[in-house]
Motif scaffolding. Structure first.
Motif, PDB file in Angstrom:
ATOM      1  N   VAL A  26       0.694  -1.244  -0.036  1.00 52.28           N
ATOM      2  CA  VAL A  26       0.092   0.019  -0.056  1.00 52.28           C
ATOM      3  C   VAL A  26       0.720   1.169   0.058  1.00 52.28           C
ATOM      4  O   VAL A  26       0.600   2.106  -0.912  1.00 52.28           O
ATOM      5  N   TYR A  27       1.846   1.231   0.791  1.00 50.32           N
ATOM      6  CA  TYR A  27       2.596   2.421   0.817  1.00 50.32           C
ATOM      7  C   TYR A  27       3.308   2.424  -0.454  1.00 50.32           C
ATOM      8  O   TYR A  27       3.443   3.707  -0.969  1.00 50.32           O
ATOM      9  N   ASN A  28       3.787   1.447  -0.982  1.00 52.12           N
ATOM     10  CA  ASN A  28       4.632   1.516  -2.366  1.00 52.12           C
ATOM     11  C   ASN A  28       3.595   2.186  -3.630  1.00 52.12           C
ATOM     12  O   ASN A  28       3.824   2.915  -4.086  1.00 52.12           O
ATOM     13  N   SER A  29       2.298   1.691  -3.350  1.00 54.46           N
ATOM     14  CA  SER A  29       1.353   2.327  -4.226  1.00 54.46           C
ATOM     15  C   SER A  29       1.098   3.774  -4.156  1.00 54.46           C
ATOM     16  O   SER A  29       0.934   4.433  -5.120  1.00 54.46           O
ATOM     17  N   MET A  30       1.354   4.186  -2.812  1.00 52.61           N
ATOM     18  CA  MET A  30       0.891   5.715  -2.492  1.00 52.61           C
ATOM     19  C   MET A  30       2.199   6.445  -2.787  1.00 52.61           C
ATOM     20  O   MET A  30       2.174   7.725  -2.808  1.00 52.61           O
ATOM     21  N   GLY A  31       3.296   5.852  -3.103  1.00 53.64           N
ATOM     22  CA  GLY A  31       4.669   6.666  -3.399  1.00 53.64           C
ATOM     23  C   GLY A  31       5.297   7.019  -2.166  1.00 53.64           C
ATOM     24  O   GLY A  31       6.238   7.657  -2.333  1.00 53.64           O
ATOM     25  N   LYS A  32       4.851   6.240  -1.018  1.00 52.78           N
ATOM     26  CA  LYS A  32       5.480   6.599   0.087  1.00 52.78           C
ATOM     27  C   LYS A  32       6.677   5.613   0.180  1.00 52.78           C
ATOM     28  O   LYS A  32       6.570   4.446   1.118  1.00 52.78           O
ATOM     29  N   TYR A  33       7.706   5.765  -0.512  1.00 53.07           N
ATOM     30  CA  TYR A  33       8.804   4.626  -0.641  1.00 53.07           C
ATOM     31  C   TYR A  33       9.423   4.410   0.620  1.00 53.07           C
ATOM     32  O   TYR A  33      10.048   3.124   1.121  1.00 53.07           O
ATOM     33  N   PRO A  34       9.933   5.533   1.540  1.00 50.43           N
ATOM     34  CA  PRO A  34      10.747   5.142   2.983  1.00 50.43           C
ATOM     35  C   PRO A  34       9.686   4.178   3.743  1.00 50.43           C
ATOM     36  O   PRO A  34      10.481   3.279   4.256  1.00 50.43           O
ATOM     37  N   VAL A  60      11.079 -15.475   0.975  1.00 57.91           N
ATOM     38  CA  VAL A  60      12.308 -14.649   1.290  1.00 57.91           C
ATOM     39  C   VAL A  60      12.586 -13.959  -0.185  1.00 57.91           C
ATOM     40  O   VAL A  60      12.914 -12.687  -0.043  1.00 57.91           O
ATOM     41  N   ALA A  61      12.698 -14.888  -1.188  1.00 60.35           N
ATOM     42  CA  ALA A  61      12.739 -14.089  -2.408  1.00 60.35           C
ATOM     43  C   ALA A  61      11.822 -13.084  -2.893  1.00 60.35           C
ATOM     44  O   ALA A  61      12.512 -11.897  -3.313  1.00 60.35           O
ATOM     45  N   THR A  62      10.726 -13.198  -2.561  1.00 58.93           N
ATOM     46  CA  THR A  62       9.608 -12.153  -2.863  1.00 58.93           C
ATOM     47  C   THR A  62       9.875 -10.861  -2.011  1.00 58.93           C
ATOM     48  O   THR A  62       9.926  -9.563  -2.599  1.00 58.93           O
ATOM     49  N   SER A  63      10.469 -10.902  -0.740  1.00 54.88           N
ATOM     50  CA  SER A  63      10.729  -9.853   0.102  1.00 54.88           C
ATOM     51  C   SER A  63      12.031  -9.275  -0.199  1.00 54.88           C
ATOM     52  O   SER A  63      11.939  -7.938  -0.776  1.00 54.88           O
ATOM     53  N   TYR A  64      13.026  -9.824  -0.888  1.00 55.76           N
ATOM     54  CA  TYR A  64      14.083  -9.182  -1.586  1.00 55.76           C
ATOM     55  C   TYR A  64      13.494  -8.440  -2.783  1.00 55.76           C
ATOM     56  O   TYR A  64      14.067  -7.315  -2.993  1.00 55.76           O
ATOM     57  N   ASN A  65      12.904  -9.040  -3.492  1.00 60.12           N
ATOM     58  CA  ASN A  65      12.502  -8.439  -4.974  1.00 60.12           C
ATOM     59  C   ASN A  65      11.536  -7.104  -4.630  1.00 60.12           C
ATOM     60  O   ASN A  65      11.969  -6.107  -5.283  1.00 60.12           O
ATOM     61  N   ASN A  66      10.644  -7.207  -3.311  1.00 58.35           N
ATOM     62  CA  ASN A  66      10.004  -6.049  -3.195  1.00 58.35           C
ATOM     63  C   ASN A  66      10.910  -4.930  -2.662  1.00 58.35           C
ATOM     64  O   ASN A  66      10.582  -3.703  -3.124  1.00 58.35           O
ATOM     65  N   SER A  73      12.287   2.269  -7.684  1.00 56.50           N
ATOM     66  CA  SER A  73      11.231   3.263  -7.671  1.00 56.50           C
ATOM     67  C   SER A  73      11.913   4.691  -7.373  1.00 56.50           C
ATOM     68  O   SER A  73      11.542   5.975  -7.626  1.00 56.50           O
ATOM     69  N   MET A  74      12.870   4.644  -6.093  1.00 63.46           N
ATOM     70  CA  MET A  74      13.379   5.652  -5.387  1.00 63.46           C
ATOM     71  C   MET A  74      14.617   6.296  -6.460  1.00 63.46           C
ATOM     72  O   MET A  74      15.432   7.205  -6.117  1.00 63.46           O
ATOM     73  N   GLY A  75      15.015   5.338  -7.444  1.00 61.28           N
ATOM     74  CA  GLY A  75      16.063   5.869  -8.085  1.00 61.28           C
ATOM     75  C   GLY A  75      17.472   5.341  -7.738  1.00 61.28           C
ATOM     76  O   GLY A  75      18.653   5.745  -8.022  1.00 61.28           O
ATOM     77  N   LYS A  76      17.289   4.671  -6.719  1.00 65.77           N
ATOM     78  CA  LYS A  76      18.610   3.897  -6.028  1.00 65.77           C
ATOM     79  C   LYS A  76      19.087   2.879  -6.681  1.00 65.77           C
ATOM     80  O   LYS A  76      18.871   1.487  -5.963  1.00 65.77           O
ATOM     81  N   TYR A  77      19.548   2.771  -7.798  1.00 70.39           N
ATOM     82  CA  TYR A  77      19.389   1.510  -8.807  1.00 70.39           C
ATOM     83  C   TYR A  77      20.709   0.668  -8.220  1.00 70.39           C
ATOM     84  O   TYR A  77      20.354  -0.579  -8.168  1.00 70.39           O
ATOM     85  N   PRO A  78      21.730   1.203  -7.853  1.00 76.42           N
ATOM     86  CA  PRO A  78      22.857  -0.007  -7.335  1.00 76.42           C
ATOM     87  C   PRO A  78      22.208  -0.693  -6.013  1.00 76.42           C
ATOM     88  O   PRO A  78      22.225  -1.936  -5.972  1.00 76.42           O
ATOM     89  N   GLU A  79      21.490  -0.042  -5.107  1.00 77.68           N
ATOM     90  CA  GLU A  79      20.876  -0.921  -4.130  1.00 77.68           C
ATOM     91  C   GLU A  79      19.564  -1.729  -4.516  1.00 77.68           C
ATOM     92  O   GLU A  79      19.185  -3.066  -4.087  1.00 77.68           O
TER      93      GLU A  79
END
Length: 95
Positions: A26-34, A60-66, A73-79
């Protein structure tokens, strides 16, 4: 949160991980990335507490993917890349 009321915070359970994941969605959909990142990391930690670190598990794989999705979405591409690689390695070990 009903899962926390039923299972408590001391006893790991996959339903608690799912609830954290859903809140993160839900936070992700709202754009509340932190905020999404906090919830996805809670989900990951609960998954690791439930399934352990010795055997791979798709949750666990899904959690890492999320987590990777939020960093992306935050533009933190290396992370994001680090998390996506963790997810891929876990999936390859599972399947």
């Amino acid at each position: 949160n009903m899962d926390l009321a039923v299972y408590g915070t001391e006893r790991p359970h996959p339903d608690v991980a799912t609830s954290y994941n859903n809140i993160g969605n839900v936070y992700n959909s709202m754009g509340k990335y932190p905020e999404a990142l906090v919830e996805y990391k809670k989900s990951l930690n609960m998954d690791l507490a439930v399934y352990g670190t010795e055997r791979p598990h798709p949750d666990v794989a899904t959690s890492y993917n999320n987590i990777g999705n939020v960093y992306n979405s935050m533009g933190k591409y290396p992370e994001a890349l680090v998390e996506y690689k963790k997810s891929l390695n876990m999936d390859l070990a599972v399947y």
